[in-house]
Design a protein around this motif. Structure first.
Motif, PDB file in Angstrom:
ATOM      1  N   LEU A  56       0.932  -1.139  -0.117  1.00 57.51           N
ATOM      2  CA  LEU A  56       0.040  -0.294   0.482  1.00 57.51           C
ATOM      3  C   LEU A  56       0.808   0.950   0.078  1.00 57.51           C
ATOM      4  O   LEU A  56       0.818   2.195  -0.714  1.00 57.51           O
ATOM      5  N   ASP A  57       1.854   1.502   0.459  1.00 61.46           N
ATOM      6  CA  ASP A  57       2.610   2.100   0.400  1.00 61.46           C
ATOM      7  C   ASP A  57       3.447   2.615  -0.638  1.00 61.46           C
ATOM      8  O   ASP A  57       5.102   2.453   0.104  1.00 61.46           O
ATOM      9  N   ARG A  58       3.370   2.151  -1.569  1.00 60.89           N
ATOM     10  CA  ARG A  58       4.649   2.402  -2.728  1.00 60.89           C
ATOM     11  C   ARG A  58       5.922   2.963  -3.120  1.00 60.89           C
ATOM     12  O   ARG A  58       7.267   3.124  -3.775  1.00 60.89           O
ATOM     13  N   GLU A  59       5.126   3.908  -1.948  1.00 65.53           N
ATOM     14  CA  GLU A  59       6.804   5.439  -2.580  1.00 65.53           C
ATOM     15  C   GLU A  59       7.687   5.126  -1.116  1.00 65.53           C
ATOM     16  O   GLU A  59       8.173   6.180  -1.314  1.00 65.53           O
ATOM     17  N   LEU A  60       7.142   4.326  -0.301  1.00 70.44           N
ATOM     18  CA  LEU A  60       8.048   3.963   0.444  1.00 70.44           C
ATOM     19  C   LEU A  60       8.677   4.948   1.255  1.00 70.44           C
ATOM     20  O   LEU A  60       9.612   5.461   2.292  1.00 70.44           O
ATOM     21  N   ARG A  61       7.467   5.840   1.929  1.00 74.31           N
ATOM     22  CA  ARG A  61       7.338   7.721   2.481  1.00 74.31           C
ATOM     23  C   ARG A  61       7.050   6.240   4.217  1.00 74.31           C
ATOM     24  O   ARG A  61       8.203   7.477   5.097  1.00 74.31           O
ATOM     25  N   TYR A  62       6.577   6.506   4.442  1.00 76.31           N
ATOM     26  CA  TYR A  62       6.307   5.391   6.184  1.00 76.31           C
ATOM     27  C   TYR A  62       7.161   4.385   6.158  1.00 76.31           C
ATOM     28  O   TYR A  62       7.561   3.842   7.904  1.00 76.31           O
ATOM     29  N   LEU A  63       8.002   3.586   5.145  1.00 78.49           N
ATOM     30  CA  LEU A  63       8.961   2.697   5.863  1.00 78.49           C
ATOM     31  C   LEU A  63       9.900   2.481   6.682  1.00 78.49           C
ATOM     32  O   LEU A  63       9.706   1.712   7.697  1.00 78.49           O
ATOM     33  N   PRO A  64      10.950   3.602   6.662  1.00 77.12           N
ATOM     34  CA  PRO A  64      11.787   3.598   7.654  1.00 77.12           C
ATOM     35  C   PRO A  64      11.508   3.790   9.169  1.00 77.12           C
ATOM     36  O   PRO A  64      12.181   4.062   9.835  1.00 77.12           O
ATOM     37  N   PHE A  65      10.599   4.257   8.670  1.00 78.57           N
ATOM     38  CA  PHE A  65       9.627   4.795  11.045  1.00 78.57           C
ATOM     39  C   PHE A  65       9.462   2.961  11.087  1.00 78.57           C
ATOM     40  O   PHE A  65       9.548   3.135  12.631  1.00 78.57           O
ATOM     41  N   TRP A  66       8.750   2.686  10.371  1.00 77.84           N
ATOM     42  CA  TRP A  66       7.969   1.905  11.243  1.00 77.84           C
ATOM     43  C   TRP A  66       8.957   0.975  11.663  1.00 77.84           C
ATOM     44  O   TRP A  66       8.300  -0.529  12.296  1.00 77.84           O
ATOM     45  N   SER A  67       9.604   0.590  10.598  1.00 72.33           N
ATOM     46  CA  SER A  67      10.288  -0.906  10.110  1.00 72.33           C
ATOM     47  C   SER A  67      11.630  -0.759  11.388  1.00 72.33           C
ATOM     48  O   SER A  67      12.073  -1.590  12.174  1.00 72.33           O
ATOM     49  N   VAL A  68      11.826   0.963  11.723  1.00 72.11           N
ATOM     50  CA  VAL A  68      12.769   1.126  12.945  1.00 72.11           C
ATOM     51  C   VAL A  68      11.915   0.665  13.976  1.00 72.11           C
ATOM     52  O   VAL A  68      12.760   0.054  15.386  1.00 72.11           O
ATOM     53  N   GLY A  69      10.706   1.033  14.635  1.00 67.90           N
ATOM     54  CA  GLY A  69      10.136   0.605  15.614  1.00 67.90           C
ATOM     55  C   GLY A  69       9.911  -0.170  15.491  1.00 67.90           C
ATOM     56  O   GLY A  69       9.884  -1.250  17.275  1.00 67.90           O
ATOM     57  N   LEU A  70       9.856  -1.125  14.968  1.00 71.87           N
ATOM     58  CA  LEU A  70       9.481  -2.530  14.723  1.00 71.87           C
ATOM     59  C   LEU A  70      10.736  -3.666  15.288  1.00 71.87           C
ATOM     60  O   LEU A  70      10.545  -4.436  16.416  1.00 71.87           O
ATOM     61  N   THR A  91      10.666 -12.202  15.268  1.00 73.13           N
ATOM     62  CA  THR A  91      10.411 -12.183  14.330  1.00 73.13           C
ATOM     63  C   THR A  91       9.858 -10.830  13.786  1.00 73.13           C
ATOM     64  O   THR A  91      10.491 -10.272  12.787  1.00 73.13           O
ATOM     65  N   ALA A  92       9.464 -10.459  14.777  1.00 72.19           N
ATOM     66  CA  ALA A  92       9.659  -8.939  14.532  1.00 72.19           C
ATOM     67  C   ALA A  92      11.064  -8.201  14.117  1.00 72.19           C
ATOM     68  O   ALA A  92      10.589  -6.888  13.390  1.00 72.19           O
ATOM     69  N   VAL A  93      12.287  -8.207  14.957  1.00 74.08           N
ATOM     70  CA  VAL A  93      13.109  -7.292  14.556  1.00 74.08           C
ATOM     71  C   VAL A  93      13.716  -8.193  13.712  1.00 74.08           C
ATOM     72  O   VAL A  93      13.919  -7.029  12.387  1.00 74.08           O
ATOM     73  N   VAL A  94      14.268  -9.372  12.642  1.00 72.14           N
ATOM     74  CA  VAL A  94      14.164 -10.127  11.021  1.00 72.14           C
ATOM     75  C   VAL A  94      13.050  -8.864  10.783  1.00 72.14           C
ATOM     76  O   VAL A  94      13.789  -8.327   9.373  1.00 72.14           O
ATOM     77  N   ILE A  95      11.882  -9.295  10.667  1.00 70.59           N
ATOM     78  CA  ILE A  95      10.848  -8.312   9.861  1.00 70.59           C
ATOM     79  C   ILE A  95      10.913  -6.910   9.739  1.00 70.59           C
ATOM     80  O   ILE A  95      10.557  -6.545   8.549  1.00 70.59           O
ATOM     81  N   GLY A  96      11.296  -6.203  10.481  1.00 72.94           N
ATOM     82  CA  GLY A  96      11.594  -4.331  10.891  1.00 72.94           C
ATOM     83  C   GLY A  96      13.176  -4.361  10.112  1.00 72.94           C
ATOM     84  O   GLY A  96      12.811  -3.428   9.176  1.00 72.94           O
TER      85      GLY A  96
END
Length: 334
Positions: A56-70, A91-96
Motif C-alpha cells: 500500500l505504501d508504494r512510495e515507501l514514505r513511512y517504511l523507515p519509521f515503522w520498520s525501525v520501530g518494529l 520475528t519482529a526483529v527480522v521483519i523490521g
C-alpha cells in the motif's frame, strides 16, 4: 545455550533416567513445541500484514519509521518478555530489519522503481552490515545468516522466479568458492576457539551459510565448469572454449568438491557439529548422484570400484572412531 537430541526410551533402558524423569522431559518438550508453533503462526500472519502494508505504501514514505520501530520493539521484547515469547520477538526483529533493508536498496526510488533498478554493490554491503549489527545485538541467527547472503549479489549470485519455476543463478563458481571458502575457513577456526557467547553464535552461523554457498558453487562448477576461470588460466576468449574443456573442468570441480565434503565431514565429527555433518553428507550425496548420471553409469566397473572404496573408508573411519583411546594420565575411554 546448547541443544541436544536424545532418545529418552533408550536412556530409560540404559538406566540413565527413571521413567518419571523421562516423562517430565517429554512434557516440557511438548509444551515448548506448542509455544513455538503458536508463535510461528503469529509470525506468518505478521509477515502477511507487513507485506500488504508495504504494497500500500508504494512510495515507501513511512517504511523507515515503522520498520525501525518494529525492530526496536522486537529487541526490547526479547529482553523484557519471558522466554516463551522469544520466537515472536525475533520475528519482529527480522521483519523490521529486512523492511528497512528494502528502504536502503530503494535508495530514494519507489517500490515500482526498485523492481526496475539495478542495485549497486554498496547498497548490498550496507544491508549486510545492518543485518550483522542487528543480528549480533539481538543474537538472531537468521539476520546473521542474512548478512552473509546480502553479499552474494556482488559476485553475481541471483535468484529468479517465473510461474511454478524457481531459479538460482551463479555465474562465477571459482570466485564464489574462493570468497566464501575463505570466510568458512576463518569462521570455522574461530568457532573452535569460541565455545559460547556471541562470538560462537556469529562464527558458527557465518561458517554454515558460507559452507552452504561453497557447495552450491561447486555444484554449478561440476556441471558447467567456469569460463571465467578458464580464461584467467590461459584461454583468450571464454566464449571460444569448446564444451569438452568445460566438461574436463567440471570433473575437476566434482573431485575437489568430494574431497572437501569428506574433509569437512571429518572435521565436523571431530568438533561434534552434527548439523555440518548432515549438510556435508547431503551435498556429497548430491555430488555422487550427479556424477553417477553424468559419467559413472557409463561404466559399471567404475561404479563398483567407487562404491566399494567408499564403503571401506566409511567402515574404517567408524572403526577408528569407536576404538578405545588412552589419555596421558593412563585412563582409557571408548
Amino acid at each position: 545455550m546448547r541443544k541436544v537430541t536424545v532418545d529418552l526410551d533408550q536412556l530409560v533402558e540404559d538406566g540413565v533416567l527413571t521413567p518419571p524423569e523421562a516423562d517430565e522431559i517429554a512434557t516440557y518438550g511438548r509444551a515448548t513445541t506448542m509455544e513455538a508453533g503458536v508463535q510461528f503462526l503469529l509470525g506468518i500472519l505478521i509477515v502477511g500484514l507487513i507485506g500488504a502494508t508495504i504494497a500500500l505504501d508504494r512510495e515507501l514514505r513511512y517504511l523507515p519509521f515503522w520498520s525501525v520501530g518494529l525492530t526496536l520493539a522486537g529487541i526490547a521484547a526479547s529482553v523484557k518478555l519471558p522466554r516463551e515469547y522469544k520466537v515472536l520477538s525475533h520475528t519482529a526483529v527480522v521483519i523490521g530489519t529486512l523492511a528497512f533493508s528494502v528502504y536502503i536498496l530503494a535508495n530514494g526510488n519507489s517500490l515500482d522503481g526498485l523492481a526496475s533498478t539495478r542495485i549497486q554493490s554498496n547498497g548490498w554491503m550496507q544491508v549486510a552490515f545492518l543485518c550483522l549489527i542487528v543480528g549480533v545485538i539481538s543474537r538472531n541467527v537468521l539476520l546473521i545468516g542474512a548478512a552473509v547472503l546480502a553479499t552474494t549479489p556482488i559476485l553475481s549470485l541471483h535468484t529468479a522466479y517465473s510461474h511454478a519455476s524457481y531459479g538460482f543463478i551463479l555465474e562465477r563458481p571459482a570466485m564464489t568458492i574462493l570468497w566464501y571458502g575463505s570466510a568458512a575457513i576463518a569462521t570455522g577456526v574461530a568457532s573452535m576457539a569460541f565455545q559460547k557467547g556471541t562470538e560462537a553464535l556469529v562464527s558458527r552461523t557465518v561458517f554454515a551459510v558460507s559452507f552452504f554457498l561453497v557447495n552450491f558453487a561447486f555444484w554449478v562448477g561440476a556441471l558447467w565448469g567456469d569460463r571465467e576461470l578458464a580464461q584467467m588460466i590461459g584461454a583468450t576468449s571464454a566464449d571460444a572454449l569448446p564444451n569438452r574443456n568445460m566438461a574436463e573442468m567440471g570433473k575437476q570441480f566434482a573431485l575437489t568438491w568430494a574431497g572437501l565434503s569428506i574433509a569437512v565431514m571429518a572435521w565436523a565429527f571431530y568438533v561434534d557439529r552434527r548439523a555440518i555433518v548432515i549438510l556435508a553428507l547431503v551435498f556429497l550425496a548430491i555430488n555422487g548422484y550427479t556424477q553417477a548420471h553424468e559419467y559413472l553409469f557409463r561404466d559399471a566397473t567404475t561404479v563398483i570400484a567407487v562404491c566399494a572404496t567408499g564403503i571401506a573408508l566409511v567402515l574404517a573411519a567408524w572403526h577408528y572412531y569407536k576404538m578405545p583411546r588412552r589419555h596421558p594420565q593412563g585412563m582409557v575411554t571408548a
